[in-house]
Scaffold this motif. Structure first.
Motif, PDB file in Angstrom:
ATOM      1  N   THR A 145      39.840  46.168  35.193  1.00 59.25           N
ATOM      2  CA  THR A 145      38.826  45.661  36.131  1.00 59.25           C
ATOM      3  C   THR A 145      38.422  46.764  37.110  1.00 59.25           C
ATOM      4  OG1 THR A 145      39.652  43.403  35.978  1.00 59.25           O
ATOM      5  CG2 THR A 145      38.320  43.954  37.909  1.00 59.25           C
ATOM      6  N   ARG A 190      31.455  44.036  43.574  1.00 55.20           N
ATOM      7  CA  ARG A 190      30.996  43.546  42.274  1.00 55.20           C
ATOM      8  C   ARG A 190      32.017  43.984  41.245  1.00 55.20           C
ATOM      9  NH1 ARG A 190      26.311  45.211  39.889  1.00 55.20           N
ATOM     10  NH2 ARG A 190      26.660  47.328  40.639  1.00 55.20           N
ATOM     11  N   THR A 226      33.600  44.335  37.273  1.00 50.49           N
ATOM     12  CA  THR A 226      33.290  44.443  35.845  1.00 50.49           C
ATOM     13  C   THR A 226      34.545  44.912  35.135  1.00 50.49           C
ATOM     14  OG1 THR A 226      31.652  45.228  34.257  1.00 50.49           O
ATOM     15  CG2 THR A 226      32.526  46.851  35.799  1.00 50.49           C
ATOM     16  N   GLN A 227      34.462  45.057  33.839  1.00 47.23           N
ATOM     17  CA  GLN A 227      35.603  45.529  33.062  1.00 47.23           C
ATOM     18  C   GLN A 227      35.194  46.720  32.193  1.00 47.23           C
ATOM     19  OE1 GLN A 227      36.999  42.063  30.901  1.00 47.23           O
ATOM     20  NE2 GLN A 227      38.506  41.598  32.502  1.00 47.23           N
ATOM     21  N   TRP A 245      25.991  46.629  35.620  1.00 48.56           N
ATOM     22  CA  TRP A 245      26.902  47.055  36.688  1.00 48.56           C
ATOM     23  C   TRP A 245      26.682  48.524  37.011  1.00 48.56           C
ATOM     24  CZ3 TRP A 245      30.968  50.561  37.159  1.00 48.56           C
ATOM     25  CH2 TRP A 245      31.832  50.385  38.241  1.00 48.56           C
ATOM     26  N   PRO A 265      29.387  47.941  31.478  1.00 51.10           N
ATOM     27  CA  PRO A 265      28.108  47.229  31.314  1.00 51.10           C
ATOM     28  C   PRO A 265      26.965  47.941  32.030  1.00 51.10           C
ATOM     29  CG  PRO A 265      29.871  45.682  31.791  1.00 51.10           C
ATOM     30  CD  PRO A 265      30.449  47.044  31.981  1.00 51.10           C
TER      31      PRO A 265
END
Length: 636
Positions: free
Chosen positions: A314, A327, A329-330, A267, A264
């Protein structure tokens, strides 16, 4: 009283008379061969009329085994006919005059069958035809450099500018890739570079032709393996470089990457140099990457341990600060990894007539085959022309087999050629059937669509898989329908059938004011056998020189340099041999600009040593290195 010298002269005279008689018979055959073909010569364009006649002379000359005659001529100190290609009859006549003088007679050919191509004219015609096809050479060595332009040239003007600056004479666009919009952008970038550098460059467009290739395979899992480089002891010598880019607008890495992962954008924007990214990979192994650089298009991270990343892995962003927050995200959607069929000698491969995804062998717990390996074919109708016992090759000759059985929906191939540890066959790999008489036309439906653009923008059009004179005629007719602007045609010789039909195809191509030949050595090596490639490319060079038609030396020239940045010794020698052609083609790669620079240097050096087959005896520094020996005095 008869002296020994007189006897020697008499014996030499008898030898000379026999040689003279044989050479006169050869000359009669040459003249007759051209006379019989006068109707065909009448169809040839005036630019090539004399050249076509010289080609017929050469073909007639090479119907004999000339080796005994060559030895006799060499013993007499005369031309052995080894450089006769571009001026066949003139060479024969020169030797005949010399032989007649040796027996104290004079001889001149009749005005009716005298040749108009003398030694200088042969060289001039080849030079003129080369300039007409490929343009004026930018370098002193006279060999043009053709470069297959990469797709990025449509968006990146600098690529085209640098290639032209380093010596590209012809920009080749492969119609198998990209589309008309991208091709037009490439051409616009070339025109801009030409104005900037004050140079001109020919545009060559390669029609895709009938691509006989393997079909798709079942997709593998969505996984990427990231592995650093290690030495023989397992120590890391270079960290793996991971390019992280926004999944909403992914950017290509600015330099080679071990892996590219979409994430993303929000991120990604929070990453800074020295930050750490933690993760647990597909095997459950915990890994930590370090961010080393951040740019507008993405950022670089480095890893010193192997990791297997899948879609939705992840990633935890950890700042290099005490108490820094994490933080999460994937990883975005990854492409399916490419499956392959591992083939060994003796395996039975099933080639299907449809494009249903194929699959590898499936084994039971004891290693016994449960289901066979299958793969499709992009042009299934070729198997109507295949017979049991025909050889078949896959992936540029890496895998070979014999057609064992043919059924209505599939063909069974017994693998006979593969490395001991096996070879992997993937989708979209070439298939060659060198001994099958395939009824494939050179022009496909897609080629006919592309011709509208090609006829409008290209200086030269390359006809892939040129196999017969009918193929050449078909392209000539299709181009005529496109309007008055007629690109020159280059015949790509990449099959055994095309090689066998080369003389007839040349005479057909010579109906136009300009034409050429490309030795497509990749497929040609597979079709004719790798052990025969050197012989076959020599014959093509000879035939084309006799026709005064320029040749393009192509496929894998300095390929390791263009792709990996470092050439092999064998590639340097191969590139030097390319000097015997009128043009050398380089394929695209990250380091293709360096390849153009090196090729220019190699060709410049070879220019002082050789022209076609003729060695140029420039002064050798090596000849001065032997110390002078002392001369004995009169007192010794």
């Amino acid at each position: 009283m008869t002296t020994k010298n007189t006897i020697a002269i008499d014996l030499d005279s008898a030898d000379i008379e026999r040689v003279l008689e044989e050479l006169m018979a050869i000359r009669t055959e040459l003249v007759a061969a051209a006379a019989v073909s006068e109707p065909r010569l009448a169809e040839v364009h005036p630019n090539f009329r004399d050249s076509a006649r010289n080609l017929l002379h050469y073909l007639a000359l090479r119907r004999r085994d000339l080796r005994p005659l060559q030895l006799q001529l060499a013993k007499l100190g005369l031309s052995s006919l080894g450089r006769a290609e571009s001026h066949v009859l003139a060479t024969i006549d020169a030797v005949l005059r010399a032989l007649h003088r040796l027996v104290h007679r004079t001889w001149q050919p009749s005005s009716q069958d005298a040749t108009e191509i003398d030694f200088a004219a042969g060289l001039r015609l080849l030079s003129e035809h080369t300039t007409a096809l490929l343009g004026v050479s930018a370098a002193k060595h006279g060999v043009r450099i053709m470069v297959t332009i990469p797709s990025e040239a449509a968006k990146n003007y600098t690529v085209v500018h640098e290639l032209l600056q380093q010596g590209m004479d012809c920009m080749r666009i492969n119609c198998s890739h990209d589309d008309a919009l991208a091709w037009l952008q490439m051409i616009e970038h070339l025109r801009r570079a030409e104005q900037s550098l004050g140079r001109h460059c020919r545009i060559v467009m390669d029609l895709a032709g009938p691509k006989l290739r393997t079909g798709p395979l079942e997709p593998g899992p969505e996984v990427v393996r990231i592995r650093p480089q290690r030495d023989a002891y397992g120590h890391v010598t270079a960290a793996a470089r991971i390019w992280l880019t926004a999944e909403s607008g992914p950017r290509l890495p600015p330099s080679p990457a071990t892996a590219c992962l979409p994430v993303p954008a929000e991120w990604l924007a929070g990453l800074r140099p020295a930050d750490r990214v933690k993760l647990t990979d597909a095997r459950g192994a915990k890994r930590t990457w370090t961010v080393v650089d951040v740019s507008d298009g993405g950022c670089w991270a480095e890893a010193t341990k192997t990791a297997y990343i899948v879609t939705a892995t992840t990633l935890q962003h950890e700042r290099d600060a005490v108490g820094g927050d994490l933080r999460n995200t994937q990883v975005g959607r990854l492409a399916n990894c490419e499956k392959a069929i591992l083939l060994r000698q003796g395996d039975l491969l099933i080639v299907t007539r449809d494009l249903k995804p194929g699959c590898p062998f499936r084994y039971d717990s004891e290693g016994q085959v449960l289901t066979g390996a299958t793969i499709g074919c992009t042009i299934p109708e070729v198997f109507d022309d295949v017979r049991s016992g025909d050889p078949i090759w896959f992936d540029d000759g890496r895998i070979g087999g014999i057609v064992e059985k043919i059924e209505s929906t599939q063909v069974f191939v017994r693998i006979t050629q593969a490395r001991v540890r096996g070879e992997k066959l993937r989708g979209d790999k070439g298939i060659n059937l060198p001994e099958s008489k395939l009824r494939l036309t050179a022009l496909t439906a897609q080629d006919l669509k592309d011709l509208a653009f090609v006829a409008q923008h290209a200086d030269v059009v390359e006809l892939s898989f040129s196999n017969t004179a009918h193929d050449v005629e078909s392209l000539q007719q299709q181009l005529a329908r496109q309007g008055s602007r007629q690109p020159a045609i280059v015949l790509k010789i990449e099959t055994r059938r095309g090689f066998d039909n080369l003389p007839e195809m040349l005479l057909t191509a010579m109906r136009a004011p300009s034409c050429g030949v490309m030795i497509a050595r990749g497929d040609l090596a597979v079709e004719c056998g790798f052990e025969r490639l050197a012989e076959v490319q020599e014959e093509i060079l000879w035939i084309c020189e006799a026709a005064h038609i320029p040749v393009i030396w192509a496929t894998q020239v300095l390929e390791s340099l263009a792709k990996d940045g470092m050439p092999s010794r064998a590639e340097i020698t191969d590139a030097a041999m390319g000097h015997r052609a009128e043009c050398v083609m380089l394929n695209k790669g990250p380091y293709v600009v360096n390849a153009v620079r090196m090729l220019n240097d190699i060709l410049q050096r070879m220019h002082a040593h050789q022209t076609k087959k003729q060695a140029m005896l420039r002064e050798l520094r090596l000849a001065h290195t032997l110390p002078a020996t002392s001369v004995p005095s009169d007192c010794d």
